[in-house]
Design a protein around this motif. Structure first.
Motif, mmCIF file in Angstrom:
data_model
loop_
_atom_site.group_PDB
_atom_site.id
_atom_site.type_symbol
_atom_site.label_atom_id
_atom_site.label_comp_id
_atom_site.label_asym_id
_atom_site.label_seq_id
_atom_site.Cartn_x
_atom_site.Cartn_y
_atom_site.Cartn_z
ATOM 1 N N LEU A 1 51.774 66.097 13.381
ATOM 2 C CA LEU A 1 53.413 66.369 13.079
ATOM 3 C C LEU A 1 53.836 65.143 12.677
ATOM 4 C CD1 LEU A 1 53.980 69.071 15.632
ATOM 5 C CD2 LEU A 1 53.096 69.006 13.258
ATOM 6 N N SER A 2 53.861 65.423 11.672
ATOM 7 C CA SER A 2 54.381 64.314 10.954
ATOM 8 C C SER A 2 56.119 64.667 9.956
ATOM 9 C CB SER A 2 54.281 63.296 9.279
ATOM 10 O OG SER A 2 53.697 64.555 8.285
ATOM 11 N N LEU A 3 56.588 63.696 10.026
ATOM 12 C CA LEU A 3 58.323 64.198 9.307
ATOM 13 C C LEU A 3 58.589 64.672 8.222
ATOM 14 C CD1 LEU A 3 61.712 62.487 9.778
ATOM 15 C CD2 LEU A 3 60.887 63.051 7.417
ATOM 16 N N ASP A 4 57.327 64.350 7.213
ATOM 17 C CA ASP A 4 57.272 64.432 6.451
ATOM 18 C C ASP A 4 55.938 65.919 5.479
ATOM 19 O OD1 ASP A 4 58.005 62.297 4.794
ATOM 20 O OD2 ASP A 4 55.900 61.238 4.845
ATOM 21 N N GLU A 5 54.879 66.347 6.688
ATOM 22 C CA GLU A 5 54.901 67.612 6.702
ATOM 23 C C GLU A 5 56.082 68.766 6.616
ATOM 24 O OE1 GLU A 5 52.086 70.401 9.133
ATOM 25 O OE2 GLU A 5 52.164 68.538 9.779
ATOM 26 N N VAL A 6 57.056 68.857 8.163
ATOM 27 C CA VAL A 6 58.229 69.143 8.417
ATOM 28 C C VAL A 6 59.057 69.912 7.070
ATOM 29 C CG1 VAL A 6 58.889 70.065 9.962
ATOM 30 C CG2 VAL A 6 57.583 69.068 10.327
ATOM 31 N N ALA A 7 59.035 68.650 7.139
ATOM 32 C CA ALA A 7 60.011 68.727 5.499
ATOM 33 C C ALA A 7 60.001 69.450 4.453
ATOM 34 C CB ALA A 7 60.590 67.320 4.985
ATOM 35 N N GLU A 8 58.459 69.439 4.208
ATOM 36 C CA GLU A 8 57.987 70.180 2.966
ATOM 37 C C GLU A 8 58.020 71.557 3.425
ATOM 38 O OE1 GLU A 8 53.771 70.032 0.946
ATOM 39 O OE2 GLU A 8 53.379 68.645 2.174
ATOM 40 N N TYR A 9 57.432 71.036 4.639
ATOM 41 C CA TYR A 9 57.358 73.106 5.262
ATOM 42 C C TYR A 9 58.870 73.882 5.035
ATOM 43 C CZ TYR A 9 57.439 77.166 8.751
ATOM 44 O OH TYR A 9 57.971 78.177 9.087
ATOM 45 N N LEU A 10 59.806 73.221 5.193
ATOM 46 C CA LEU A 10 61.534 73.707 5.318
ATOM 47 C C LEU A 10 61.912 73.744 3.360
ATOM 48 C CD1 LEU A 10 62.228 72.159 8.181
ATOM 49 C CD2 LEU A 10 62.057 74.297 8.165
ATOM 50 N N TYR A 11 60.904 73.014 2.872
ATOM 51 C CA TYR A 11 61.621 72.480 1.718
ATOM 52 C C TYR A 11 62.973 71.656 1.320
ATOM 53 C CZ TYR A 11 58.516 76.830 0.143
ATOM 54 O OH TYR A 11 57.412 77.393 0.442
ATOM 55 N N LEU A 12 62.400 70.530 2.271
ATOM 56 C CA LEU A 12 63.705 69.588 1.966
ATOM 57 C C LEU A 12 63.118 68.588 1.441
ATOM 58 C CD1 LEU A 12 65.341 70.760 5.294
ATOM 59 C CD2 LEU A 12 66.571 71.139 2.864
ATOM 60 N N ASN A 13 64.161 67.894 1.557
ATOM 61 C CA ASN A 13 63.494 66.731 0.995
ATOM 62 C C ASN A 13 63.393 65.614 2.522
ATOM 63 O OD1 ASN A 13 65.710 63.388 1.076
ATOM 64 N ND2 ASN A 13 64.227 63.727 -0.861
ATOM 65 N N ALA A 14 62.757 64.814 2.470
ATOM 66 C CA ALA A 14 62.499 64.026 3.932
ATOM 67 C C ALA A 14 63.444 63.332 4.794
ATOM 68 C CB ALA A 14 60.758 63.705 3.811
ATOM 69 N N SER A 15 64.423 62.549 3.985
ATOM 70 C CA SER A 15 65.327 61.627 3.916
ATOM 71 C C SER A 15 66.458 62.353 4.451
ATOM 72 C CB SER A 15 65.404 60.607 2.922
ATOM 73 O OG SER A 15 66.530 60.033 3.568
ATOM 74 N N TYR A 16 66.683 63.912 3.408
ATOM 75 C CA TYR A 16 68.022 64.524 4.038
ATOM 76 C C TYR A 16 67.657 65.045 4.998
ATOM 77 C CZ TYR A 16 70.246 68.761 4.410
ATOM 78 O OH TYR A 16 71.256 69.749 4.837
ATOM 79 N N PHE A 17 66.414 65.909 5.300
ATOM 80 C CA PHE A 17 66.136 66.364 6.476
ATOM 81 C C PHE A 17 66.007 65.131 8.098
ATOM 82 C CE2 PHE A 17 62.707 67.237 9.599
ATOM 83 C CZ PHE A 17 63.109 68.322 11.044
ATOM 84 N N SER A 18 65.631 64.336 7.991
ATOM 85 C CA SER A 18 65.196 63.431 8.781
ATOM 86 C C SER A 18 67.105 63.006 9.458
ATOM 87 C CB SER A 18 64.556 61.702 8.424
ATOM 88 O OG SER A 18 65.180 60.450 9.903
ATOM 89 N N ARG A 19 67.650 62.862 8.939
ATOM 90 C CA ARG A 19 69.286 62.271 9.243
ATOM 91 C C ARG A 19 69.774 63.416 9.699
ATOM 92 N NH1 ARG A 19 69.494 60.406 3.582
ATOM 93 N NH2 ARG A 19 70.557 61.982 2.998
ATOM 94 N N LEU A 20 69.536 64.868 9.002
ATOM 95 C CA LEU A 20 70.220 66.291 9.738
ATOM 96 C C LEU A 20 69.993 66.477 11.191
ATOM 97 C CD1 LEU A 20 71.650 69.594 8.819
ATOM 98 C CD2 LEU A 20 69.206 70.513 7.927
ATOM 99 N N PHE A 21 68.291 65.938 11.227
ATOM 100 C CA PHE A 21 67.846 66.432 12.912
ATOM 101 C C PHE A 21 68.059 65.672 13.581
ATOM 102 C CE2 PHE A 21 65.315 66.448 15.758
ATOM 103 C CZ PHE A 21 63.927 67.912 16.006
ATOM 104 N N LYS A 22 68.229 64.202 13.346
ATOM 105 C CA LYS A 22 69.490 63.254 14.023
ATOM 106 C C LYS A 22 70.200 63.972 14.498
ATOM 107 C CE LYS A 22 69.665 58.349 15.764
ATOM 108 N NZ LYS A 22 69.634 57.292 14.603
ATOM 109 N N LYS A 23 71.464 63.808 13.208
ATOM 110 C CA LYS A 23 72.757 64.470 13.642
ATOM 111 C C LYS A 23 72.539 65.450 14.563
ATOM 112 C CE LYS A 23 76.539 66.289 11.155
ATOM 113 N NZ LYS A 23 77.291 66.602 9.714
ATOM 114 N N GLU A 24 72.055 66.808 14.877
ATOM 115 C CA GLU A 24 71.978 67.280 15.468
ATOM 116 C C GLU A 24 71.224 67.555 16.745
ATOM 117 O OE1 GLU A 24 73.073 71.519 14.422
ATOM 118 O OE2 GLU A 24 74.417 70.664 12.953
#
Length: 535
Positions: free
Chosen positions: A443-466
């Motif tokens: 599982l990679s961050l890019d793969e999951v971000a793509e699954y969620l239709y999100l920008n990888a950088s945005y998803f990374s920050r969002l996930f760590k914040k939550e």
């Protein structure tokens, strides 16, 4: 609190005594006052008092006649006679009616009446304790009788003793009926103990059986939720004995359902001579496959011919079933879960698989599903491996298994609903579900971000914040949690577990595991297995 009735045609006397006596302080309740005996008697027929304080000379019905009539309704009622008549004949009549307190109005004062009331109360307390003692004694006698019959039945089944036949009528054939409580794992939770549950069930069954007045009709507990009914056939003329038996079983079902909210299923054996009864009992006990595939709260005849087909190929469908049910859970779709489960239950019934094989199949799937759900951080299930295994073991029918699984799914989703009300962002929640659903993959961050239709950088920050942790570290934690479960519950090698979790490099996996757990996978398994063996 005992109830007191006060009767006197002199109203000032009633008013004086009503107010002068501290009824509640004495543990008494003044329920009614009356100015003549007939009025008091009509009231007593609606609500009987425990203590009667009455005058003798009254219109319409005197105190002696009132006492006589009420004692026919309640023999142990305590009576105190109050009268102006200082005549021996009245006292003599009162003594014949077992009236122990007789006093004159001229010398009456509240203290005297209080003493009389307390004497009445003590006699009532003594009577009550005796009734309780008798009931307890009867209960013990009945319990001892039940235990003795249970012992005789078990010895008869084991072939070590034929003493059970001594309590049957050797002259007539019997129809043995095997019965079992449905959803026993759930029913037993509503009672203080198994003994209390068994006593409640057999008490109701015997009350109904006793009304039939059929000599030598026996009802015996066998084990846990199972028992036997032995129905004698005394009729020599042509008669529908099985129809009569079915009517009795239906009445038993309805009464247990009404009074205890319990469903019981019955399996009727063939009519047998007492000497051949053992063979028929064994046939009923070996009917696990028929009972397993039978609807709850049913009455059926024993099927003598059953296939020896076990159906081990059921495990070929394991991954398909698991994936369907797991997907429904991760999508939080309870209806889809029930539809898919119903499909596979029908499949098992159509194939006539053996109960042991079906239970093993579903138990393995449940434990796997439970492990997967535990990889979700906010999922805190109250279901533990030991309780799951124990409850599934107690399930007697495939329909109970279906109900248990549906309840399990419903409860799991209810538990996570409250967690989801926290401030987790919906995309973070969906990411966690994706990880749990694909824990065996890389599982990679890019793969999951793509699954969620999100920008990888945005998803990374969002996930760590939550989650207060990076996505990469979160995945490592979930994979290690899954590895721990596989180490505890399977014999799979560390290398195989490593492959199941999507790791190509075993050394790298061991390094991650040791960093998070403080020991290697093999050391962890040794600690867990040695601990289990020690217990």
């Amino acid at each position: 609190m005992y109830k007191v009735m006060l009767v006197d045609d002199d109203y000032p006397t009633i008013e004086f005594l009503s107010e002068a006596i501290q009824w509640e302080t004495l543990g008494l309740e003044l329920v009614s006052t009356h100015e003549n005996g007939l009025q008091a008697f009509h009231y007593a027929k609606k609500e009987l008092p425990d203590i009667l304080i009455t005058d003798i000379g009254m219109p319409k019905m005197d105190g002696i006649e009132l006492t006589k009539e009420i004692k026919q309704l309640k023999p142990n009622i305590q009576v105190a006679i109050i009268s102006c008549h200082n005549e021996f004949s009245y006292a003599q009549q009162a003594i014949k009616l077992d009236v122990k307190d007789y006093i004159l109005k001229e010398s009456l004062n509240p203290e005297d009446l209080e003493n009389i009331l307390m004497s009445c109360k003590r006699r009532l307390d003594n009577d009550t304790s005796k009734v309780v003692e008798v009931k307890q004694l009867r209960h013990k006698v009945k319990m001892n009788y039940d235990m003795e019959n249970q012992k005789l039945l078990r010895e008869f089944v084991q072939g070590s003793s034929n003493k059970l036949l001594d309590i049957l009528d050797q002259r007539v054939p019997y129809i043995p009926v095997y019965f079992y409580i449905n959803n026993y794992y759930k029913v037993r939770k509503n009672f203080i103990s198994d003994d209390t549950l068994q006593f409640a069930i057999y008490n109701i069954m015997r009350e109904i059986i006793d009304k039939k007045a059929i000599d030598k009709l026996l009802c015996i507990h066998y084990e846990q939720n199972k028992g036997f009914l032995f129905y004698p056939d005394y009729l020599t003329i042509k008669y529908d004995i099985f129809g009569e038996l079915r009517a009795l079983l239906k009445e038993l079902q309805q009464s247990l359902n009404y009074y205890l909210n319990i469903q019981v299923s019955y399996l009727i054996g063939d009519k047998s001579e007492v000497s051949l009864l053992h063979s028929e009992i064994m046939s009923l006990l070996n009917s696990e496959k028929q009972t397993f595939l039978t609807q709850n709260n049913s009455i059926n005849d024993l099927e003598k011919k059953t296939s020896a087909y076990h159906g081990q190929e059921i495990f070929n469908y394991y991954q398909d079933v698991t994936n369907e049910l797991k997907k429904a859970m991760f999508q939080r779709d309870l209806l889809l879960f029930k539809v898919n489960l119903s499909k596979w239950i029908d499949f098992c019934i159509s194939k006539q698989y053996e109960p042991k094989v079906v239970k093993e199949w579903f138990l393995r799937m449940i434990l796997d599903l439970n492990m997967r759900l535990r990889t979700i951080p906010y999922f805190q299930s109250n279901y533990h491996v030991e309780s799951i295994q124990e409850e599934v073991f107690l399930l007697d029918t495939i329909y109970e298994l279906q109900e248990w699984l549906n309840n399990y799914a419903e409860k799991c989703l209810e538990e996570t609903t409250q967690q989801l009300k926290n401030n987790y962002h919906k995309d973070v929640v969906n990411a966690c579900y994706y990880v749990a659903d694909n824990i065996e993959k890389k599982l990679s961050l890019d793969e999951v971000a793509e699954y969620l239709y999100l920008n990888a950088s945005y998803f990374s920050r969002l996930f760590k914040k939550e989650m207060q942790i990076t996505f990469v570290e979160y995945v490592k934690q979930r994979k290690v949690e899954r590895a721990k479960e596989l180490l505890e519950l399977t014999n799979d090698s560390v290398g195989h577990i490593c492959e199941q979790l999507g790791y190509d490099n075993q050394s790298y996996f061991i390094k991650i595991f040791k960093k998070l757990e403080g020991c290697t996978p093999l050391e962890y398994r040794g600690l867990k297995w040695n601990g289990a063996n020690a217990k």
